[in-house]
Motif scaffolding. Sequence first.
Motif, PDB file in Angstrom:
ATOM      1  N   ALA A 144      81.110 -43.504 -57.219  1.00  0.00           N
ATOM      2  CA  ALA A 144      80.198 -44.650 -57.253  1.00  0.00           C
ATOM      3  C   ALA A 144      80.375 -45.472 -55.983  1.00  0.00           C
ATOM      4  O   ALA A 144      81.468 -45.972 -55.714  1.00  0.00           O
ATOM      5  CB  ALA A 144      80.473 -45.498 -58.489  1.00  0.00           C
ATOM      6  N   SER A 178      78.056 -48.000 -55.145  1.00  0.00           N
ATOM      7  CA  SER A 178      77.643 -49.363 -55.502  1.00  0.00           C
ATOM      8  C   SER A 178      76.885 -49.307 -56.824  1.00  0.00           C
ATOM      9  O   SER A 178      76.700 -48.229 -57.386  1.00  0.00           O
ATOM     10  CB  SER A 178      76.759 -49.957 -54.398  1.00  0.00           C
ATOM     11  OG  SER A 178      75.591 -49.163 -54.256  1.00  0.00           O
ATOM     12  N   GLN A 179      76.480 -50.491 -57.302  1.00  0.00           N
ATOM     13  CA  GLN A 179      75.769 -50.542 -58.570  1.00  0.00           C
ATOM     14  C   GLN A 179      74.364 -51.080 -58.374  1.00  0.00           C
ATOM     15  O   GLN A 179      74.113 -51.865 -57.464  1.00  0.00           O
ATOM     16  CB  GLN A 179      76.545 -51.420 -59.555  1.00  0.00           C
ATOM     17  CG  GLN A 179      77.870 -50.747 -59.929  1.00  0.00           C
ATOM     18  CD  GLN A 179      78.750 -51.613 -60.779  1.00  0.00           C
ATOM     19  OE1 GLN A 179      78.589 -52.825 -60.823  1.00  0.00           O
ATOM     20  NE2 GLN A 179      79.695 -50.989 -61.456  1.00  0.00           N
ATOM     21  N   HIS A 238      70.449 -51.914 -60.725  1.00  0.00           N
ATOM     22  CA  HIS A 238      69.989 -52.422 -62.023  1.00  0.00           C
ATOM     23  C   HIS A 238      68.579 -51.915 -62.257  1.00  0.00           C
ATOM     24  O   HIS A 238      67.647 -52.320 -61.557  1.00  0.00           O
ATOM     25  CB  HIS A 238      70.022 -53.962 -62.007  1.00  0.00           C
ATOM     26  CG  HIS A 238      69.748 -54.572 -63.352  1.00  0.00           C
ATOM     27  ND1 HIS A 238      70.763 -54.975 -64.202  1.00  0.00           N
ATOM     28  CD2 HIS A 238      68.579 -54.843 -63.991  1.00  0.00           C
ATOM     29  CE1 HIS A 238      70.232 -55.467 -65.310  1.00  0.00           C
ATOM     30  NE2 HIS A 238      68.903 -55.396 -65.201  1.00  0.00           N
ATOM     31  N   ASN A 267      72.249 -47.345 -69.230  1.00  0.00           N
ATOM     32  CA  ASN A 267      73.416 -47.879 -68.524  1.00  0.00           C
ATOM     33  C   ASN A 267      74.235 -46.691 -67.997  1.00  0.00           C
ATOM     34  O   ASN A 267      74.334 -45.655 -68.641  1.00  0.00           O
ATOM     35  CB  ASN A 267      74.258 -48.718 -69.499  1.00  0.00           C
ATOM     36  CG  ASN A 267      75.213 -49.646 -68.752  1.00  0.00           C
ATOM     37  OD1 ASN A 267      74.968 -49.990 -67.589  1.00  0.00           O
ATOM     38  ND2 ASN A 267      76.287 -50.038 -69.422  1.00  0.00           N
ATOM     39  N   HIS A 268      74.823 -46.849 -66.794  1.00  0.00           N
ATOM     40  CA  HIS A 268      75.654 -45.811 -66.158  1.00  0.00           C
ATOM     41  C   HIS A 268      74.891 -44.551 -65.744  1.00  0.00           C
ATOM     42  O   HIS A 268      75.512 -43.527 -65.491  1.00  0.00           O
ATOM     43  CB  HIS A 268      76.846 -45.410 -67.060  1.00  0.00           C
ATOM     44  CG  HIS A 268      77.787 -46.544 -67.287  1.00  0.00           C
ATOM     45  ND1 HIS A 268      78.344 -46.815 -68.513  1.00  0.00           N
ATOM     46  CD2 HIS A 268      78.261 -47.489 -66.451  1.00  0.00           C
ATOM     47  CE1 HIS A 268      79.113 -47.892 -68.420  1.00  0.00           C
ATOM     48  NE2 HIS A 268      79.082 -48.315 -67.172  1.00  0.00           N
ATOM     49  N   VAL A 313      74.670 -44.352 -56.447  1.00  0.00           N
ATOM     50  CA  VAL A 313      74.499 -45.728 -56.918  1.00  0.00           C
ATOM     51  C   VAL A 313      74.321 -45.637 -58.438  1.00  0.00           C
ATOM     52  O   VAL A 313      73.533 -44.829 -58.919  1.00  0.00           O
ATOM     53  CB  VAL A 313      73.253 -46.382 -56.279  1.00  0.00           C
ATOM     54  CG1 VAL A 313      73.070 -47.804 -56.787  1.00  0.00           C
ATOM     55  CG2 VAL A 313      73.356 -46.357 -54.753  1.00  0.00           C
ATOM     56  N   VAL A 314      75.093 -46.428 -59.166  1.00  0.00           N
ATOM     57  CA  VAL A 314      75.138 -46.325 -60.631  1.00  0.00           C
ATOM     58  C   VAL A 314      74.425 -47.514 -61.278  1.00  0.00           C
ATOM     59  O   VAL A 314      74.541 -48.658 -60.810  1.00  0.00           O
ATOM     60  CB  VAL A 314      76.607 -46.265 -61.113  1.00  0.00           C
ATOM     61  CG1 VAL A 314      76.674 -46.092 -62.624  1.00  0.00           C
ATOM     62  CG2 VAL A 314      77.351 -45.135 -60.421  1.00  0.00           C
ATOM     63  N   ASN A 315      73.708 -47.226 -62.351  1.00  0.00           N
ATOM     64  CA  ASN A 315      73.002 -48.279 -63.091  1.00  0.00           C
ATOM     65  C   ASN A 315      73.989 -49.151 -63.872  1.00  0.00           C
ATOM     66  O   ASN A 315      74.859 -48.640 -64.565  1.00  0.00           O
ATOM     67  CB  ASN A 315      72.003 -47.624 -64.065  1.00  0.00           C
ATOM     68  CG  ASN A 315      70.872 -48.552 -64.445  1.00  0.00           C
ATOM     69  OD1 ASN A 315      70.674 -49.592 -63.798  1.00  0.00           O
ATOM     70  ND2 ASN A 315      70.127 -48.183 -65.473  1.00  0.00           N
ATOM     71  N   ASP A 316      73.857 -50.438 -63.702  1.00  0.00           N
ATOM     72  CA  ASP A 316      74.721 -51.371 -64.435  1.00  0.00           C
ATOM     73  C   ASP A 316      73.841 -52.390 -65.140  1.00  0.00           C
ATOM     74  O   ASP A 316      73.368 -53.353 -64.537  1.00  0.00           O
ATOM     75  CB  ASP A 316      75.694 -52.052 -63.460  1.00  0.00           C
ATOM     76  CG  ASP A 316      76.605 -53.034 -64.189  1.00  0.00           C
ATOM     77  OD1 ASP A 316      76.624 -53.007 -65.445  1.00  0.00           O
ATOM     78  OD2 ASP A 316      77.284 -53.814 -63.504  1.00  0.00           O
ATOM     79  N   HIS A 375      70.281 -52.689 -55.043  1.00  0.00           N
ATOM     80  CA  HIS A 375      70.228 -51.241 -55.254  1.00  0.00           C
ATOM     81  C   HIS A 375      70.160 -50.571 -53.883  1.00  0.00           C
ATOM     82  O   HIS A 375      69.168 -50.633 -53.192  1.00  0.00           O
ATOM     83  CB  HIS A 375      68.979 -50.951 -56.115  1.00  0.00           C
ATOM     84  CG  HIS A 375      68.670 -49.495 -56.288  1.00  0.00           C
ATOM     85  ND1 HIS A 375      67.555 -49.053 -56.920  1.00  0.00           N
ATOM     86  CD2 HIS A 375      69.342 -48.404 -55.924  1.00  0.00           C
ATOM     87  CE1 HIS A 375      67.522 -47.737 -56.925  1.00  0.00           C
ATOM     88  NE2 HIS A 375      68.610 -47.324 -56.306  1.00  0.00           N
TER      89      HIS A 375
END
Lengths: 181, 181
Positions: A132, A134-135, A137, A143-144, A167-170, A179
């Motif tokens: 990962a 960064s995160q 939305h 999620n994730h 890049v991971v969904n948070d 993002h």
Amino acid sequence: MKTEIPDPPSAGPEGTAIPDTAASESEALVKDLAEQKDLHLRLAADFENFKKRSRQESEARALAQKESFIIELLPVLDNLERALAAGASKDSAQFHQGVKMTLKQLQDLLGQHGVESDDITGKPFDPHRHEALSQGHDPALPNHAVLEVVQRGYRRGAKILRPAKVVVNDLTASQPARHGR
Amino acid sequence: MKTEIPDPPSAGPEGTAIPDTAASESEALVKDLAEQKDLHLRLAADFENFKKRSRQESEARALAQKESFIIELLPVLDNLERALAAGASKDSAQFHQGVKMTLKQLQDLLGQHGVESDDITGKPFDPHRHEALSQGHDPALPNHAVLEVVQRGYRRGAKILRPAKVVVNDLTASQPARHGR
């Protein structure tokens, strides 16, 4: 094995050895022992030679396999060179197509050697295969979930050669995170 | 080695062995011989195990070296992908430059692994390194000079990985031969 362990020295009824027999048995044993030691030394020398030789052969083999892969890779260089040489004169779309085909050729070569890359955008983040960076939305995705692949990951079978950088969904963040990298 | 070859059985002045000594010597010899044989069997077993293990290790090593090369190759794929993704939006000159840099990167990677390519245009044709595809005619260059490289050759040190495919100058031909593939 040509030597045999002889019977124990024969003894007379009074418990005394028969001298001649005992002496010749001892002589035979001394000879057998010397032969056995010689056999052992030769095997130990063979073993040492084998170790040395197998180290060299292992190096040569590894090098040969790498070279054989590199030889398979050379047409990719040829095609890049050809695309570039033609690129100056041909139109941009054709050049783009040539480079695209070269990339495909390179991916196919890796595929032939068992190296694969998965499309993971939208799939669940897996810390064993992904890194990962960064995160982000995105309420439309779980999620994730992986929102974006910044750098492709590659694996050979189950073995990760390089983790995908993603890049991971948070969805827990109250403010939408930026993002991107 | 912990066993020693004992002295020959001591004999009395009349040439008769001393029975007790001869018997105990024989016993010691039988024991030594058994130990020596055991030592030999264990060494032979170690040797067999080593052979088996070294074959497996050699395979694993060759694979690891190829994989490590492939991992070094992955950034070339990344850059081709990036160039292609940007190529649609950016101007053609920038795309050309991106692809050119990727080719340079690939050549540098091969260089780091000892793989080189020589510029041989105008140099004498060498049948050990070059493969003549056809003949041309250029009075400005010596006979048997390389007129054109149709496909680059590559070598690692003195070892030819792939011969260069070339057009060779032939000044003996009365009619100028067609120069090309």
